[in-house]
Design an enzyme around this catalytic site. Structure first.
Site, short mmCIF file in Angstrom:
data_model
loop_
_atom_site.label_atom_id
_atom_site.label_comp_id
_atom_site.label_asym_id
_atom_site.label_seq_id
_atom_site.Cartn_x
_atom_site.Cartn_y
_atom_site.Cartn_z
N GLY A 51 -17.79 32.03 -45.77
CA GLY A 51 -18.37 30.89 -44.75
C GLY A 51 -19.78 30.54 -43.89
N GLY A 53 -22.42 30.58 -41.18
CA GLY A 53 -22.57 31.75 -40.19
C GLY A 53 -22.99 32.89 -40.08
CG HIS A 54 -21.30 35.58 -41.96
ND1 HIS A 54 -20.64 35.80 -40.69
CD2 HIS A 54 -20.00 34.79 -42.93
CE1 HIS A 54 -19.65 35.74 -41.21
NE2 HIS A 54 -19.44 35.11 -42.12
CE LYS A 102 -19.39 37.65 -46.13
NZ LYS A 102 -19.27 36.23 -47.36
CG ASP A 107 -14.11 34.53 -49.05
OD1 ASP A 107 -14.15 33.46 -47.80
OD2 ASP A 107 -15.87 34.95 -48.53
CG HIS A 216 -15.58 36.29 -39.91
ND1 HIS A 216 -14.74 37.05 -40.74
CD2 HIS A 216 -15.59 35.17 -40.66
CE1 HIS A 216 -15.08 36.38 -41.67
NE2 HIS A 216 -16.09 35.35 -41.63
#
Length: 352
Positions: A51, A53-54, A102, A107, A216
């Site tokens: 995702g 955002g990282h 991860k 995922d 998250h």
């Protein structure tokens, strides 16, 4: 909520466009979404994703000496199998494609589907699960331990190995060894704001921290009272040091049989009088000056316990949007890992 975005729907696409514009050697595909680096002929291709955002994980680590490609999902949402499948086809040089996954349920399922599809096309393919977060087992997003900032060390070290001509099998074995010798632990002082939600993902009192937070915003071990930085780092170091060796069952792709095998794999014990690579990683909104304060206390603890800090990274490498907090990663490194860590790298987020 005030963010430097135009619309929630276009966040990931516009950020991909900006990254590609800033580094002409990066290429981007938008339907489905993936990015890749063209200048990696004749070597194993390394692909990761997850995702958005990282950032800079993962697309910020595409380049010479690190990743070949990356598949960004929506914010905090797994990419889809077609993204991984198309990216794998794009970057394959004939030497094989290795996926770094991860450990989050979405995922894992989607990457495993891509592995099977690529295999059916006759492409040599492998995968490595990363589960370095020792804070909790079985969280909101995962079965088993989460994959966090240790992913950066897997991508850097195995990226150098691929550059040196390691085979797919050698890259895969090295990546698993790094993961099994790596531990991470994070804390949050304040929550992040996901654009689609428009509000903090959780609430903390002024004197509380989330001890063992996920990237998250998943809950950790507990919420504890915050006193000062040194005491907090001491508690984090204790969790890393005292997390004893344990075994877990992994699904490993059998390239000969074309099916998944279940094997037992063991996370290693940490030892004194040994070399370690450390990451003090900001979660998005922590000033760099504070990260160096954390590293100072970490170095104190490592020296006291006989852990030799041979290499270090201090900065934002695996973030959680604008979360205020920090994670610490320690990798028990052998000579091969240290040499590969030192090898040249040229990406948007890491270069030497």
């Amino acid at each position: 909520m005030k963010k430097l975005i135009n619309s929630v729907e276009d966040v990931v696409k516009e950020q991909m466009e900006g990254l590609a514009a800033s580094r002409p050697q990066l290429k981007a595909n938008y339907e489905p979404r993936y990015m890749w680096h063209e200048e990696t002929p004749g070597q194993v291709a390394l692909v990761s994703g997850g995702g958005a955002g990282h950032e800079p994980l993962h697309a910020g680590f595409i380049g010479k000496g690190m990743l070949t490609g990356a598949c960004p999902g929506e914010v905090f949402t797994s990419p889809t199998p077609d993204q991984m499948y198309e990216c794998g086809n794009q970057v394959n040089t004939g030497e094989g494609v290795l996926f770094f996954i991860k450990n989050y349920t979405g995922d894992v399922l989607n990457f495993e589907t891509a592995v099977e599809l690529l295999h059916s096309d006759g492409i040599k393919v492998g995968s490595v699960l990363i589960d370095d977060d020792v804070a909790v087992k079985d969280s909101l997003y995962t079965a088993g331990r989460r994959g966090v900032a240790g992913t950066v060390l897997v991508e850097k070290i195995v990226g150098a190995a691929a550059d040196k001509g390691y085979s797919l099998e050698q890259c895969e074995e090295l990546a698993r060894r790094i993961n099994n010798n790596c531990r991470s632990f994070g804390v949050a002082l304040d929550a992040c704001v996901v654009p689609a939600a428009g509000k903090p993902s959780f609430q903390l009192a002024d004197d509380e921290v989330e001890f063992g937070v996920g990237i998250h915003g998943e809950p950790g071990i507990e919420r504890i009272k915050y006193t000062n930085a040194d005491e907090l780092v001491d508690k984090m170091f204790l969790e890393l040091k005292e997390n004893i060796a344990y075994s877990r069952t992994l699904r490993i792709w059998n390239r000969v049989e074309g099916e998944w095998d279940e094997v037992e794999s063991t996370i290693e014990n940490f030892e004194t009088d040994h070399d370690y690579i450390a990451i003090v990683n900001g979660l998005g909104a922590t000033p760099e000056s504070e990260l160096y304060g954390v590293y100072n206390r970490l170095a104190h603890n490592c020296k006291k316990e006989g852990f030799r800090l041979a290499r270090n990274l201090v900065g934002n490498y695996c973030t959680s949007l604008n979360m205020e907090g920090v994670s610490i990663t320690l990798l028990k490194a052998d000579t091969e890992m240290l040499e590969l860590f030192d090898a040249p790298v040229d990406t948007a987020a890491m270069k030497w």
